[in-house]
Structure formats: C-alpha cells, structure tokens
Design a protein around this motif. Structure first.
Motif, short mmCIF file in Angstrom:
data_model
loop_
_atom_site.label_atom_id
_atom_site.label_comp_id
_atom_site.label_asym_id
_atom_site.label_seq_id
_atom_site.Cartn_x
_atom_site.Cartn_y
_atom_site.Cartn_z
N GLU A 202 0.74 -1.18 0.07
CA GLU A 202 0.03 0.13 0.26
C GLU A 202 0.68 1.01 -0.24
OE1 GLU A 202 -3.44 0.06 -0.15
OE2 GLU A 202 -2.71 -1.97 -1.14
N ASP A 203 2.73 0.84 0.33
CA ASP A 203 3.22 2.25 0.62
C ASP A 203 4.20 2.38 -0.35
OD1 ASP A 203 4.36 4.50 1.10
OD2 ASP A 203 4.82 4.20 2.84
N PRO A 204 4.02 1.57 -1.93
CA PRO A 204 5.42 1.84 -2.68
C PRO A 204 6.48 2.42 -2.75
CG PRO A 204 3.69 2.62 -3.71
CD PRO A 204 3.17 2.85 -2.98
N ASP A 205 6.52 4.06 -2.14
CA ASP A 205 7.47 4.68 -2.11
C ASP A 205 8.12 4.49 -0.83
OD1 ASP A 205 6.43 5.27 -4.93
OD2 ASP A 205 5.03 6.52 -3.50
N THR A 206 8.24 3.58 0.11
CA THR A 206 8.74 3.67 1.21
C THR A 206 9.81 2.04 1.14
OG1 THR A 206 7.20 5.48 2.52
CG2 THR A 206 8.39 4.21 3.64
N LEU A 207 10.56 2.60 1.64
CA LEU A 207 11.45 1.77 2.27
C LEU A 207 11.95 1.50 4.03
CD1 LEU A 207 12.60 -1.44 1.77
CD2 LEU A 207 15.27 -0.08 1.13
N TYR A 208 10.90 0.49 4.82
CA TYR A 208 10.85 0.31 5.56
C TYR A 208 11.56 -0.60 6.23
CZ TYR A 208 5.89 2.22 6.13
OH TYR A 208 5.56 2.74 6.19
N VAL A 209 12.58 0.07 7.35
CA VAL A 209 13.86 -1.26 7.58
C VAL A 209 14.42 -1.25 8.94
CG1 VAL A 209 15.78 0.40 7.15
CG2 VAL A 209 16.18 -1.79 7.17
N ASN A 210 14.30 -1.84 9.86
CA ASN A 210 15.02 -1.48 11.49
C ASN A 210 16.72 -2.01 11.54
OD1 ASN A 210 12.10 -2.20 11.91
ND2 ASN A 210 12.85 -3.97 12.48
N VAL A 211 17.12 -1.35 13.00
CA VAL A 211 17.95 -0.73 13.34
C VAL A 211 18.27 -1.73 14.58
CG1 VAL A 211 19.95 0.56 13.75
CG2 VAL A 211 18.60 1.09 11.68
N GLN A 212 19.18 -2.91 14.50
CA GLN A 212 19.11 -3.29 16.15
C GLN A 212 20.38 -3.38 16.47
OE1 GLN A 212 19.79 -7.80 15.07
NE2 GLN A 212 17.75 -7.47 14.59
N HIS A 213 20.19 -3.31 17.54
CA HIS A 213 21.42 -3.27 18.74
C HIS A 213 22.28 -1.97 18.20
CE1 HIS A 213 23.81 -6.01 15.43
NE2 HIS A 213 23.31 -6.66 16.12
N SER A 214 21.62 -0.92 17.93
CA SER A 214 21.70 0.11 18.04
C SER A 214 23.28 0.81 18.93
CB SER A 214 20.61 1.50 17.92
OG SER A 214 21.72 3.12 17.38
N ALA A 215 24.16 1.35 19.10
CA ALA A 215 25.34 1.89 19.72
C ALA A 215 24.88 3.32 20.57
CB ALA A 215 26.66 2.70 19.35
N ALA A 216 23.49 3.78 19.39
CA ALA A 216 22.71 5.29 20.72
C ALA A 216 21.67 4.68 22.13
CB ALA A 216 21.79 6.59 19.59
N ASP A 217 22.15 4.75 22.66
CA ASP A 217 20.79 4.88 24.27
C ASP A 217 19.56 4.54 23.47
OD1 ASP A 217 22.96 4.29 25.91
OD2 ASP A 217 22.03 6.82 26.16
N ASP A 218 18.69 4.01 23.69
CA ASP A 218 17.64 3.77 22.87
C ASP A 218 17.72 4.08 21.30
OD1 ASP A 218 16.29 2.39 25.41
OD2 ASP A 218 15.99 4.89 26.05
N GLY A 219 18.66 3.33 21.19
CA GLY A 219 17.64 3.67 19.61
C GLY A 219 17.36 2.51 17.91
N ASP A 220 17.74 1.13 19.11
CA ASP A 220 16.56 0.58 18.15
C ASP A 220 15.32 0.86 17.82
OD1 ASP A 220 19.22 -1.12 18.96
OD2 ASP A 220 18.04 -2.65 19.24
N GLY A 221 15.21 1.19 16.67
CA GLY A 221 13.88 1.17 15.71
C GLY A 221 13.97 0.64 14.38
N THR A 222 13.10 1.23 14.08
CA THR A 222 12.01 0.86 12.07
C THR A 222 12.01 2.51 11.74
OG1 THR A 222 10.56 -0.74 13.18
CG2 THR A 222 9.99 0.15 10.69
#
Length: 439
Positions: A408-428
């Motif tokens: 439903e949204d071909p213009d957006t690529l979703y991607v996650n970041v896991q075990h980020s070096a930033a505090d509370d930095g994991d996310g989508t």
C-alpha cells in the motif's frame, strides 16, 4: 595483504562494475551509492547513507515503546503490514529478537505500530519466546512469526477486528521445528521456510553436511497450517545449484536429520527468502572465505569462494541458480571503510524483500550493513545483470534488518536498526524519496 587481494579481484570486478554504472538509474529510481558508509560519519538522527534525493525518518523506536528497559536493546528484527482486509497497510508488525529468555523474564515480543496515529504497543509476548525473527502476513488475514533457534517454533496470530489486539496464538508444529527466519507463501497456499544452520560445517551429531536446508510445507487444506506434508529441497549439482526436486515427506519434529536423510541440500546458514513471481529467492549468508593460497603459496581469488550469495529457485522447473554472488555479478568486499585498500562489496547477505517494480532488495548482516537492489533481468546463467548499492548504515556495530515494502506504500522502504550504539536507538526507519520542488 589488501593490495594483493585487490589485484586478485580486479579483473572480475571489471566484469560487473561497468554494467552497474552504465545503468545509472535502477527500478526504485535512484543513482547508486559509490561506496559503503563509514562509521566515522555516524549521526544518530540520520544513520543511513542514502542516495541524493532520498530522506529518512523514524517510524517508531524505543522512545515510543521501550519493551526491554534498563539499557537493553529492543532488537527490532523483521517487518510486515496487514496486506489484506480492512484498512490494509495501516498496521506495521515487528518481531523483537530477544535471546535467552531464561535471563530475560519478559521473553520475546511482537509489536504493532498504527502508521496513521503512531500508537505503538506489544501485540504478543511470552516468557518462553526465544529469538523471534521471521514474520509474514498471510492471505487469509493472520500473522506468522517464528523462532530462530534450534528446534524453533512457528506461530500463527489470529487478530481481533482492531488489528492491534491478538485474539489467540497457535503453535504450528506441522510446519517444522527448525531455526526459522525466512517465511513466504505461494499463490496455492504452500509455505516455504529455511533452517538457519551451518549445514556444511556444523552438521548434525557429527554428520556433515546436514541441515541448513530449504523446505516446502504443503497444507492438507489451503489456509490451514494445522496439518500437511513437509518436503526438503534436493539439488543435483555442484555447490547447491543445478536441478532441484522436493523430497519427502520428512519428519517435521526432526527436520534437519530427516531432511538430510532424504537427500536435502545443505547450505551454509540460509536466512531469509522471498517469492517474486515464479521464483523463490534464498539468502545464503555465508560461504567459503573469499581468498585462498594455491600450491605455490600465492594468494588467489576464484568465483568458487565467496562470502554469502542469493540463489534463485524456479518454482516451475526447480532449476537452482546463483542470482547474486560476489565476484560474479557483485563486487567483493575488502576491509572496512576508512581502512587502506578498502573496497565496498556484497558480504553476508541476510534479509530479502520485493521492490515495487519486482527487483530483489537485499540487506547485509554485516558492518557496515548495506542495502542492495538486483534486477530480475538475468544472463544465460541466471545471474542478475544489475546489482546496485542503495543505502548503507553508519551506526557503529549496529545491523540493519527487516527490509520491507508495503503493497500500500510503494514509495517507502521500511528497515529496522538493531543493537544501535545510541541509547534507546533500536527502531524502525522509513527511507523514501524527497518531494520534488514545485509539487
């Protein structure tokens, strides 16, 4: 050593670098990056190096929902949305790859984000869930998710009408107890899964090769995963390419041994898979290392040695080919950005996704974690004719996961970041094209 290695790969690199550059613009309409990201350029507010004309934003991170507090990362892993039914495309579902639940009392989790309002909540959580990884929306309106551990389980979530509340969760044992990651379904309702196992080196109980296969589950009734037959992919050819066939049925409670006993092909850590049209693509994250010493003591490179690849399985003919392979149609990675002799390349491919135009999107389980696009236009040997670098993660030590395009949204690529070096930095994160001026 890097200078020697660069000379060794220079000729094979020329074979594909000109092709990628001459294409210039690929199916997602971008000019490829010239190199991977350098962690020295990391900016937590914009961790992705993206092509000119693209932007990035946080969809939801640990500031919205901090499932595992006390400095623990939330390990956002894979994504899907409600691809069918009412308000399709509105709700984003994510697995969280928490490991060792014995020391993490909450256990693994699946979360949901309302992409319209931003509301984020836990969909399901259990103290026994371990290393939740793959996730997939089914055509009949449920969610499949699974565990990436030996004898891991695959579950099916039935939802309430609000799409943000689970009605019940069912363990689908008939699909097989293996180290699950990739999950996909064909139009007939057959389910394809992999065993993320080092089948060529670890094996089973001392037997090598064993496990690390590709499997097909045929349900007795389409749309009902409670009963059916499980088959393993057998390949008559060198290094897991050639003519394939489905062998079995095999024992779903002893997949590795029974599949291998039936003649199933063992790969070295298959992770994700994606069906595009009539082709099943499988990410094989590891392979033999990319250099060796010959009998005269010289450092050499050959196309038989590589660091991960993507194979393509024609679901009609079951012909298996190398679709993307370093040194064949993608550059070989040498060293790290910022190091002398570094060469950006394709290394340790992990997750796969389908681009809006049918290209295959690939992300690496690597540092830096690169995102690549590969055209389905192939040469006579089944290899993609254009493999181009789209984005690269600067976050030091972090891994990009869960690449996904919503229908439903071909213009957006979703991607996650896991075990980020930033505090509370994991996310989508969402990567999309900037709006053009004057529009």
């Amino acid at each position: 050593m890097y200078r020697c290695k660069m000379l060794a790969v220079a000729l094979v690199t020329l074979a594909f670098s000109g092709l990628a550059e001459s294409d210039g613009i690929d199916g997602f309409n971008f000019t490829p990056l010239d190199a991977s990201a350098n962690s020295a350029d990391w900016k937590p507010a914009s961790p992705w190096k993206v092509p000119k004309g693209f932007k990035q934003r946080v969809v939801s991170d640990e500031t919205d929902l901090n499932i595992y507090d006390g400095g623990r990362n939330d390990w956002h892993d894979m994504n899907t949305v409600n691809e069918t039914g009412p308000e399709k495309g509105r709700y984003l579902y994510r697995t969280h790859e928490l490991r060792n639940p014995n020391s993490q009392p909450e256990g693994g989790s699946v979360s949901v984000v309302d992409l319209k309002t931003g509301e984020t909540r836990i969909l399901v959580q259990d103290s026994g869930y371990d290393a939740l990884d793959g996730i997939r929306w089914t055509p009949w309106g449920t969610i499949l998710f699974a565990e990436e551990i030996t004898d891991g389980r695959l579950f099916e979530i039935f939802l309430e009408d609000d799409r943000m509340t689970a009605k019940r969760v069912v363990d689908r044992a008939a699909v097989g107890r293996i180290a699950h990651e990739g999950i996909d379904l064909d139009p007939d309702g057959n389910l394809y899964v992999i065993d993320e196992h080092h089948g060529r080196t670890s094996g089973c109980n001392g037997d090598v090769p064993c496990g690390g296969g590709v499997y097909k589950f045929v349900p007795d009734v389409a749309g009902d995963l409670s009963a059916g037959a499980l088959y393993a992919l057998k390949v008559n050819g060198r290094d897991g390419v050639g003519q394939g066939e489905w062998v079995g049925p095999i024992d779903p409670l002893n997949v590795r041994e029974s599949g291998s006993a039936a003649g199933g092909q063992s790969y070295q850590r298959p992770e994700d898979l994606e069906i595009i049209g009539d082709t099943l693509y499988v990410a094989i994250t590891e392979g033999p290392r990319d250099t060796k010493v010959d009998r005269r003591g010289r450092l050499v490179f050959t196309s038989e040695l590589y660091e991960g690849r993507v194979i393509a399985i024609d679901l009609h003919t079951l012909q298996v080919t190398n679709f993307v392979k370093p040194g064949v149609n993608a550059p070989v990675e040498i060293g790290k950005p910022g190091e002398e002799g570094h060469q950006s390349g394709f290394d340790s491919v992990d997750n796969l996704a389908e681009a809006p135009n049918g290209d295959l999107v690939m992300i690496e389980d690597n540092n830096p974690s690169d995102i690549w696009f590969a055209s389905q236009v192939t040469n006579a040997f089944g290899a993609s004719r254009s493999v181009t670098l789209f984005a690269s993660l600067t976050d030091p030590g972090a891994e990009g996961t869960g690449i996904y395009f919503s229908p439903e949204d071909p213009d957006t690529l979703y991607v996650n970041v896991q075990h980020s070096a930033a505090d509370d930095g994991d996310g989508t994160w969402a990567i999309s094209r900037e709006e053009r001026k004057g529009k």
